[in-house]
Design an enzyme around this catalytic site. Structure first.
Site, PDB file in Angstrom:
ATOM      1  N   GLY A  51       0.809  -1.217   0.000  1.00 17.96           N
ATOM      2  CA  GLY A  51       0.000   0.000   0.000  1.00 17.96           C
ATOM      3  C   GLY A  51       0.841   1.264   0.000  1.00 17.96           C
ATOM      4  CB  CYS A  52       3.791   2.239   1.994  1.00 14.04           C
ATOM      5  SG  CYS A  52       2.971   2.039   3.590  1.00 14.04           S
ATOM      6  CB  THR A  53       5.060   0.317  -2.920  1.00 13.89           C
ATOM      7  OG1 THR A  53       6.018  -0.164  -1.964  1.00 13.89           O
ATOM      8  CG2 THR A  53       5.700   0.397  -4.294  1.00 13.89           C
TER       9      THR A  53
END
Length: 155
Positions: free
Chosen positions: A45-47
């Site tokens: 998700g952060c990527t």
């Protein structure tokens, strides 16, 4: 430090950032600043969130807006993440949770059935005068960057 709410002037802060920099909010006066908090470098998700900001960077810079990503990861971890994803913006390391506390993004989360304290994915828009203009909490990545860009356009 107490937490801030929409309309407040954001207190000055200084944190280590990628590229051997130190980012100070007061040095960004005259620009809009988007600060997005994310849980952990190089996670799915952060990527994806970082890639969305990366892919829309020209729209933000064209509107006098700086993007800053923040997590509790080390600068070394940030440098690798930024390099692997070709992020054209800086990542700030908040290992002491100074900024996380100011923006009240450390929340209790469930991870594999255990309760842990971690960053709740959140984004904040600070205007050219240093006031908090908008905030998004419990962010869902899909479509989020477009919402932030619309808010920047509305300033």
């Amino acid at each position: 430090m107490s937490t801030i709410t929409t309309g407040d002037t954001v207190p000055d802060f200084e944190l280590p950032a990628t590229g051997e920099k130190t980012i100070r909010l007061s040095a960004l006066k005259g620009k809009n600043v988007v600060i997005y908090f994310y849980p952990k470098d190089s996670t799915p998700g952060c990527t994806l969130e970082g890639q969305d900001f990366r892919d829309n960077i020209e729209a933000f810079t064209g509107r006098n807006t700086v993007i800053l990503g923040v997590s509790r990861d080390s600068i070394k971890s940030h440098e690798k993440f930024k390099s692997n994803q070709s992020f054209p913006f800086d990542l700030l390391s908040d290992e002491a949770e100074q900024l996380c506390t100011l923006f009240d993004v450390i929340k209790e989360k469930n991870m594999y059935g255990k309760k842990v304290m971690g960053i709740e994915r959140s984004t904040f828009l600070i205007d050219e005068a240093g006031r908090l203009r908008d905030e998004w909490r419990k962010v869902k990545v899909k479509g989020h960057v477009n919402e932030v860009l619309e808010a920047v356009k509305a300033l």
